[in-house]
Design an enzyme around this catalytic site. Sequence first.
Site, short mmCIF file in Angstrom:
data_model
loop_
_atom_site.label_atom_id
_atom_site.label_comp_id
_atom_site.label_asym_id
_atom_site.label_seq_id
_atom_site.Cartn_x
_atom_site.Cartn_y
_atom_site.Cartn_z
N GLY A 17 -4.57 -86.73 60.87
CA GLY A 17 -4.36 -87.21 62.23
C GLY A 17 -3.06 -87.95 62.47
N SER A 18 -2.04 -87.70 61.67
CA SER A 18 -0.79 -88.45 61.91
C SER A 18 -0.12 -88.02 63.21
CB SER A 18 0.16 -88.30 60.72
OG SER A 18 0.65 -86.99 60.62
N ASN A 19 -0.24 -86.76 63.58
CA ASN A 19 0.32 -86.34 64.87
C ASN A 19 -0.47 -86.93 66.04
OD1 ASN A 19 2.68 -84.31 64.71
ND2 ASN A 19 1.31 -83.73 63.02
N LYS A 73 -12.91 -70.18 61.63
CA LYS A 73 -13.15 -70.22 63.08
C LYS A 73 -14.51 -70.84 63.36
CE LYS A 73 -15.12 -65.59 63.07
NZ LYS A 73 -15.12 -64.23 63.53
N MET A 119 -7.80 -76.72 61.98
CA MET A 119 -7.72 -75.61 61.03
C MET A 119 -8.61 -74.41 61.40
SD MET A 119 -5.36 -76.56 59.12
CE MET A 119 -5.41 -75.40 57.75
N ARG A 120 -9.04 -74.33 62.65
CA ARG A 120 -9.82 -73.15 63.07
C ARG A 120 -8.98 -72.34 64.05
NH1 ARG A 120 -15.23 -73.60 60.57
NH2 ARG A 120 -15.12 -75.71 59.77
N ASN A 156 -0.03 -76.37 70.32
CA ASN A 156 -0.16 -76.60 68.87
C ASN A 156 1.19 -77.04 68.30
OD1 ASN A 156 -1.40 -76.47 66.26
ND2 ASN A 156 -0.40 -74.50 65.92
N HIS A 162 3.34 -76.58 64.65
CA HIS A 162 3.33 -75.81 63.40
C HIS A 162 4.52 -76.25 62.54
CE1 HIS A 162 2.52 -72.41 60.78
NE2 HIS A 162 3.81 -72.23 60.72
C1 GRF Z 1 0.94 -80.79 60.54
O1 GRF Z 1 1.86 -80.55 59.51
C2 GRF Z 1 0.94 -79.70 61.57
O2 GRF Z 1 2.18 -79.09 61.71
C3 GRF Z 1 -0.06 -78.72 61.01
O3 GRF Z 1 -1.05 -79.51 60.42
C4 GRF Z 1 -0.50 -80.76 60.02
C5 GRF Z 1 -1.35 -81.83 60.63
O4 GRF Z 1 -1.04 -83.10 60.14
N1 GRF Z 1 -0.54 -77.86 62.07
P1 GRF Z 1 -1.74 -84.40 60.75
O5 GRF Z 1 -3.25 -84.21 60.60
O6 GRF Z 1 -1.34 -84.51 62.18
O7 GRF Z 1 -1.24 -85.53 59.91
#
Ligand code: GRF
Length: 195
Positions: free
Chosen positions: A15-17, A68, A95-96, A112, A114
């Site tokens: 969850g860092s994003n 999924k 991840m789905r 999303n 990536h």
């Molecule tokens: C990130 O590297 C993103 O690009 C990919 O999954 C990772 C998620 O990281 N889709 P976080 O859970 O947000 O730390």
Amino acid sequence: MTSTPRLAVLGSGKGSNFVAIQEAIITGKLDAQIVLVASDLPDAIILSKAAAFGLPTATLPPSPFRTKLSPEGEVALVELLQKHAVEWVILAGYMRVVKEPLLSAFPNRIINIHPSLLPAFKGLRAWEQALNARVFETGCTVHFVNRDIDAGEIIAQKRVSIALNDTPESLHARIQIAEHELYPSALAKVFREVA
Ligand code: GRF
């Protein structure tokens, strides 16, 4: 005056994003509100981080498939999002693969991030793919989600150079720093454009 965009964040990992987006909201860099954080994994760290911010959380129904949700699970997810009056679905390490009816319920409203410069290195462990390909730079991409994996319209990208001594871990860590800058600013751009 337009109202503040209502976001749900979906994630399966640390969850860092999500934290970067929530901090951008708190500091006034992103005009939005996260109304729900949901995960397919009940013990995903993103859920405890969301709870620490005092945000509503949910765990999605278990699925017999690894990549999924079940068709019923996808329907339940749409109902959950509608119950919270969600306007934008923000994937952050979810991840789905997104399927129907979610795609049709939020047309051009699922986004999303990536960890590569798409269209290069779609799929899993994109930073490792970049290292193995011996390219000199990679990066991250924020894009709209459609039925094809990692192939929707690109919103924004940020470049990250690859050092000769990079390991998968060191490169992924630098890409994540770039992600945390890129994701909130890309969302702000999208929301400004539709306002
Ligand atoms: C990130 O590297 C993103 O690009 C990919 O999954 C990772 C998620 O990281 N889709 P976080 O859970 O947000 O730390």
